[in-house]
Design a protein around this motif. Structure first.
Motif, PDB file in Angstrom:
ATOM      1  N   GLU A  19       0.850  -1.189   0.000  1.00 46.53           N
ATOM      2  CA  GLU A  19       0.000   0.000   0.000  1.00 46.53           C
ATOM      3  C   GLU A  19       0.883   1.236   0.000  1.00 46.53           C
ATOM      4  O   GLU A  19       1.764   1.384   0.831  1.00 46.53           O
ATOM      5  CB  GLU A  19      -0.907   0.012   1.230  1.00 46.53           C
ATOM      6  N   LEU A  20       0.626   2.140  -0.951  1.00 49.50           N
ATOM      7  CA  LEU A  20       1.405   3.359  -1.068  1.00 49.50           C
ATOM      8  C   LEU A  20       0.567   4.565  -0.654  1.00 49.50           C
ATOM      9  O   LEU A  20      -0.653   4.566  -0.793  1.00 49.50           O
ATOM     10  CB  LEU A  20       1.887   3.549  -2.508  1.00 49.50           C
ATOM     11  N   CYS A  21       1.243   5.593  -0.174  1.00 45.50           N
ATOM     12  CA  CYS A  21       0.586   6.853   0.187  1.00 45.50           C
ATOM     13  C   CYS A  21      -0.023   7.479  -1.063  1.00 45.50           C
ATOM     14  O   CYS A  21       0.594   7.498  -2.130  1.00 45.50           O
ATOM     15  CB  CYS A  21       1.613   7.790   0.805  1.00 45.50           C
ATOM     16  N   ASP A  22      -1.234   8.008  -0.959  1.00 43.77           N
ATOM     17  CA  ASP A  22      -1.913   8.635  -2.095  1.00 43.77           C
ATOM     18  C   ASP A  22      -1.252   9.939  -2.520  1.00 43.77           C
ATOM     19  O   ASP A  22      -1.421  10.376  -3.659  1.00 43.77           O
ATOM     20  CB  ASP A  22      -3.381   8.930  -1.749  1.00 43.77           C
ATOM     21  N   HIS A  29       4.517   5.149   5.216  1.00 44.50           N
ATOM     22  CA  HIS A  29       3.471   5.703   6.070  1.00 44.50           C
ATOM     23  C   HIS A  29       2.131   5.640   5.341  1.00 44.50           C
ATOM     24  O   HIS A  29       2.073   5.368   4.153  1.00 44.50           O
ATOM     25  CB  HIS A  29       3.801   7.160   6.425  1.00 44.50           C
ATOM     26  N   LYS A  30       1.061   5.903   6.079  1.00 44.47           N
ATOM     27  CA  LYS A  30      -0.271   5.945   5.489  1.00 44.47           C
ATOM     28  C   LYS A  30      -0.558   7.364   4.992  1.00 44.47           C
ATOM     29  O   LYS A  30       0.103   8.320   5.388  1.00 44.47           O
ATOM     30  CB  LYS A  30      -1.319   5.531   6.519  1.00 44.47           C
ATOM     31  N   SER A  31      -1.562   7.521   4.141  1.00 45.13           N
ATOM     32  CA  SER A  31      -1.872   8.820   3.542  1.00 45.13           C
ATOM     33  C   SER A  31      -2.163   9.896   4.583  1.00 45.13           C
ATOM     34  O   SER A  31      -1.783  11.050   4.408  1.00 45.13           O
ATOM     35  CB  SER A  31      -3.069   8.691   2.599  1.00 45.13           C
ATOM     36  N   GLY A  32      -2.837   9.554   5.677  1.00 46.13           N
ATOM     37  CA  GLY A  32      -3.162  10.534   6.710  1.00 46.13           C
ATOM     38  C   GLY A  32      -1.952  11.050   7.469  1.00 46.13           C
ATOM     39  O   GLY A  32      -2.000  12.110   8.089  1.00 46.13           O
ATOM     40  N   ASP A  33      -0.839  10.300   7.430  1.00 40.75           N
ATOM     41  CA  ASP A  33       0.379  10.684   8.146  1.00 40.75           C
ATOM     42  C   ASP A  33       1.448  11.243   7.216  1.00 40.75           C
ATOM     43  O   ASP A  33       2.605  11.393   7.602  1.00 40.75           O
ATOM     44  CB  ASP A  33       0.958   9.475   8.883  1.00 40.75           C
ATOM     45  N   CYS A  34       1.107  11.552   5.982  1.00 39.11           N
ATOM     46  CA  CYS A  34       2.080  12.010   4.990  1.00 39.11           C
ATOM     47  C   CYS A  34       2.690  13.357   5.405  1.00 39.11           C
ATOM     48  O   CYS A  34       1.975  14.289   5.759  1.00 39.11           O
ATOM     49  CB  CYS A  34       1.423  12.142   3.620  1.00 39.11           C
TER      50      CYS A  34
END
Length: 81
Positions: A19-22, A29-34
């Motif tokens: 899973e990649l950050c949007d 990391h996840k998209s919310g933590d970018c």
């Protein structure tokens, strides 16, 4: 060889399930933590709007203290109208 999508070794792009950050397309990391979300926002200043022949745009550099190393990747800015 590393995967060209996520950069991790052991598989190819066709088999990649990471899973990649949007926002930055990284897997750490996840998209919310970018870090791009908390970093400085891009700014473009326009000059010479009274005369179209003299019009130009300036995109100032980000101050070194505000630079987020993880988010340093090239971008394309398209200006229309």
């Amino acid at each position: 060889l590393p995967c060209y999508r996520c950069g991790e070794p052991g598989h190819f792009v066709v088999e990649c399930t990471t899973e990649l950050c949007d926002y930055c397309c990284r897997s750490q990391h996840k998209s919310g933590d970018c870090p791009l979300l908390s970093g400085p926002k891009p700014v473009v200043t326009i000059y010479g709007v009274c005369c179209q022949e003299l019009m130009f745009f300036e995109s100032p550099d980000v101050a070194p203290s505000m630079h987020v190393q993880e988010s340093s990747f090239p971008v394309v800015v398209k200006v229309t109208n």
